[in-house]
Design an enzyme around this catalytic site. Structure first.
Site: not given
Ligand code: NAP
Length: 485
Positions: A181, A197, A253, A274
Site C-alpha cells: 500500500r 518491517p 500504534s 495510519e
C-alpha cells in the site's frame, strides 16, 4: 557485500523444516539489490506464534546499517525520479505478475510467521498484490494543472514531483499489504524507499523484495532493513531524522506514531500516519440482523481481531439487543481456533505473548467492573471500551436512540473506521455524515480496497493510502511560472 551466492547454504543451515523448501524465504536483509547481513553480524529469531517454533534468523540491523540503506535509496532516487511514468508502470506490473505467480508461497510464509489462518493469508496476499496492480496503473495518471493567468505576460502551471526517499515502517498484522500500500504508491510517484518491517514478520517483506528485484526494479529503489524490537527505536530515529529521507509513512500504534511524528519535525518531513482505531459498530433496529451478525464476524474476528479497522465497540439498539447477542453467540461458536496452517481453522493465535496478555487483561478488567463473558454490561470506565482491543473479544453495549449512540461512538480520540447497519435511508445519511471517522461501512463490515482511500481522522492518523489520493503522500506540487513578452 553481495552474499547471494551463499544464500542456499544459509537457508539450509538456519531455516526450520516448516519453511525450508520455500524458495522465497530469505535470512538476510535487502539493500541495493543485495542480500546483506547486519554490519555487527547480529541476528534475531523469527518464530511461529502458533507453536513457538523458530522459523529462522534475520539480520538485527542498527543505526549504521540504516544510514547505509538510506544512502543507497538517496543515490538511487537520482535516477529513478527521472524514469518515465510508463517505465515505472511497466516495472510495477512485472512485480505484480511475479507476486501473483508466487501468491501461495507468500501466503504460507505469512501464516508461518504471523499465525494468520492460511485462507486469510491468501486473502491478504490478493489484497496486497492489488495495490501493486492499482499503482502500476495510477503511475501513468499523475496529472498536473494549467491555470488561467491573471496577467498577459505570464503562464502558470503546476506539476507533481516525487518527494525523494520514503521511509516505510510497517506492523505485523498485515505483513504484505501494509508494505505494498505504501511502496506501490511511492514507486509509482518516482520515490525510492527504505522499508522497516515489524520484528514479528520480516520474512514476508523479504520475499516480496526478492520478487521486486526479479521484476527488474533497479537496485536501491526498494530496500528492506530488518531489526529486532530492541533496535526499532534507533532504526526509527535514523529514518525520522535523516535529511536524506523526504517522507515517513508509518502504520502502527498511536503512541509510536506520535513519537515518530515528533521526530520528523526536526527535518520537516512529509508524514503519513495510519494509526490505531476504536471502531464503533452500530446496529439499529431497522437493520437486517443476519447481515449485521455476518458483518460482525468478518469485521470483529478477521485476523483474530487484530486489524486496525476491527469493530471495537458493538452498539446494539435496546429493542434488538438480546436477539442480536444470541445470534452472535451462535455464529461465534462456528469459529475454529487452532494453528493457522491447519485446514478449517478460522482463528489463529494472537501474534505474541504481549498481545495475548493484553487481551486477557482487558477481559479481566471488564469482568471486574461488571461485564459477563458472552453477555453482560459494559460501561465507559472499562478499558475494553476505551482502548483498542486487537483481539477476538466482542464488546456489546445497548443504546436507546440515534443521538445517544452517536454521542458515545464519537466520544473517543480515535477516528479510523466506523460501521452501522440500518435500513432507514434518512438515518443512513445522517449517521454516515456524523460519525467522526475517516471511513464508514454502511451495511458492510469489510471496506478496504486498493481503489478506495484508506485513512483516519483525529488521533488515528493523517494522510490517505490507496486510491488516487495515495500518490499524493509521495509527491509535491511544483509551480512553474513562465514569463514572456
Ligand atoms: P507498533 O508497536 O506501533 O509497531 C509498528 C511498527 O513500528 C513496527 O515495525 C515496530 O517495530 C515499529 N516500531 C515500534 N516502536 C518504534 C519506535 N520507537 N521507532 C520506530 N519504529 C518503531 O504497532 P503494533 O502493535 O505492531 O501494530 C498494531 C497497531 O497498528 C494497532 O494499533 C493498529 O490499529 C495499528 N494499525 C493501523 C493500521 C492503519 O492503517 N491505521 C493498520 C494496521 C495496524 P517492532 O515490530 O520491531 O516493534
Amino acid at each position: 557485500m553481495n552474499v547471494i551466492g551463499k544464500l542456499p547454504f544459509v537457508i539450509a543451515t538456519r531455516l526450520s523444516q516448516q519453511i525450508r523448501n520455500m524458495s522465497l524465504v530469505r535470512s538476510l536483509a535487502f539493500v541495493n539489490n543485495q542480500w546483506v547481513p547486519a554490519s555487527s553480524g547480529e541476528t534475531f529469531e523469527v518464530t511461529n506464534p502458533a507453536n513457538g517454533q523458530v522459523l529462522g534468523q534475520v539480520p538485527d540491523m542498527d543505526v549504521d546499517d540504516t544510514e547505509q540503506a538510506v544512502n543507497v535509496a538517496f543515490e538511487a532516487f537520482k535516477t529513478w525520479e527521472h524514469t518515465t511514468a510508463k517505465e515505472r508502470s511497466v516495472l510495477l506490473r512485472k512485480w505484480y505478475n511475479l507476486l501473483e505467480d508466487n501468491k501461495d508461497e507468500i501466503a504460507r510464509i505469512m501464516t508461518a510467521e504471523s499465525g494468520k489462518p492460511l485462507s486469510e493469508a491468501a486473502g491478504e496476499v490478493a489484497y496486497a498484490n492489488g495495490f501493486i496492480d492499482w499503482f502500476s496503473e495510477e503511475a501513468r495518471r499523475i496529472p498536473g494543472e494549467i491555470v488561467a493567468s491573471p496577467t498577459q505576460t505570464k503562464e502558470m502551471m503546476m506539476i507533481r514531483r516525487p518527494i525523494g526517499v520514503a521511509a516505510l515502517i510497517t506492523p505485523w498484522n498485515f505483513p504484505a499489504a501494509m508494505i505494498t500500500r505504501k511502496a506501490g504508491a511511492a514507486l509509482a510517484a518516482g520515490c525510492t524507499c527504505v522499508i522497516k518491517p515489524a520484528e514479528d514478520t520480516p520474512l514476508t517483506a523479504l520475499a516480496m523484495a526478492d520478487l521486486a528485484a526479479k521484476a527488474g526494479i533497479p537496485k536501491g529503489v526498494i530496500n528492506v532493513v530488518t531489526c529486532s524490537r530492541k533496535k526499532a527505536a534507533e532504526v526509527g530515529r535514523v529514518l525520522c531524522t535523516s535529511p536524506q529521507v523526504a517522507g515517513l509513512s508509518f502504520t502502527g500504534s498511536t503512541n509510536v506514531g506520535k513519537l515518530l511524528y515528533e521526530q520528523c519535525a526536526s527535518t520537516v518531513k512529509r508524514v503519513s500516519l495510519e494509526l490505531g482505531g476504536n471502531a464503533p459498530y452500530i446496529v439499529f433496529e431497522s437493520a437486517d440482523l443476519e447481515a449485521a451478525v455476518k458483518g460482525t464476524i468478518a469485521c470483529k474476528f478477521r485476523n483474530c481481531g487484530q486489524t486496525c479497522v476491527s469493530a471495537n465497540r458493538l452498539f446494539i439498539q435496546e429493542s434488538i439487543f438480546d436477539q442480536f447477542v444470541a445470534k452472535l453467540e451462535e455464529a461465534v461458536k462456528g469459529l475454529k481456533v487452532g494453528d493457522g496452517a491447519a485446514a478449517g481453522v478460522t482463528q489463529g493465535p494472537l501474534i505474541n505473548d504481549a498481545q495475548a496478555t493484553k487481551v486477557k487483561q482487558l477481559v479481566e478488567d471488564a469482568v471486574k467492573k461488571g461485564a459477563k463473558v458472552h453477555l453482560g454490561d459494559v460501561d465507559h470506565s472499562m478499558r475494553v471500551f476505551n482502548e483498542e482491543i486487537f483481539g477476538p473479544v466482542a464488546v456489546c453495549i445497548p443504546f436507546k436512540n440515534e443521538e445517544e449512540v452517536l454521542a458515545i461512538a464519537n466520544s473517543t480520540r480515535s477516528g479510523l473506521a466506523g460501521y452501522f447497519y440500518s435500513n432507514n435511508l434518512s438515518q443512513i445519511w445522517r449517521v454516515a455524515k456524523r460519525l467522526e471517522v475517516g471511513m464508514v461501512g454502511i451495511n458492510e463490515g469489510l471496506l478496504s480496497a486498493p481503489e478506495a482511500a484508506f485513512g483516519g481522522i483525529k488521533e488515528s492518523g493523517i494522510g490517505r493510502e490507496g486510491s488516487h489520493y495515495g500518490i499524493e503522500e509521495y509527491s509535491y506540487i511544483k509551480y512553474l511560472c513562465f514569463g514572456h513578452d
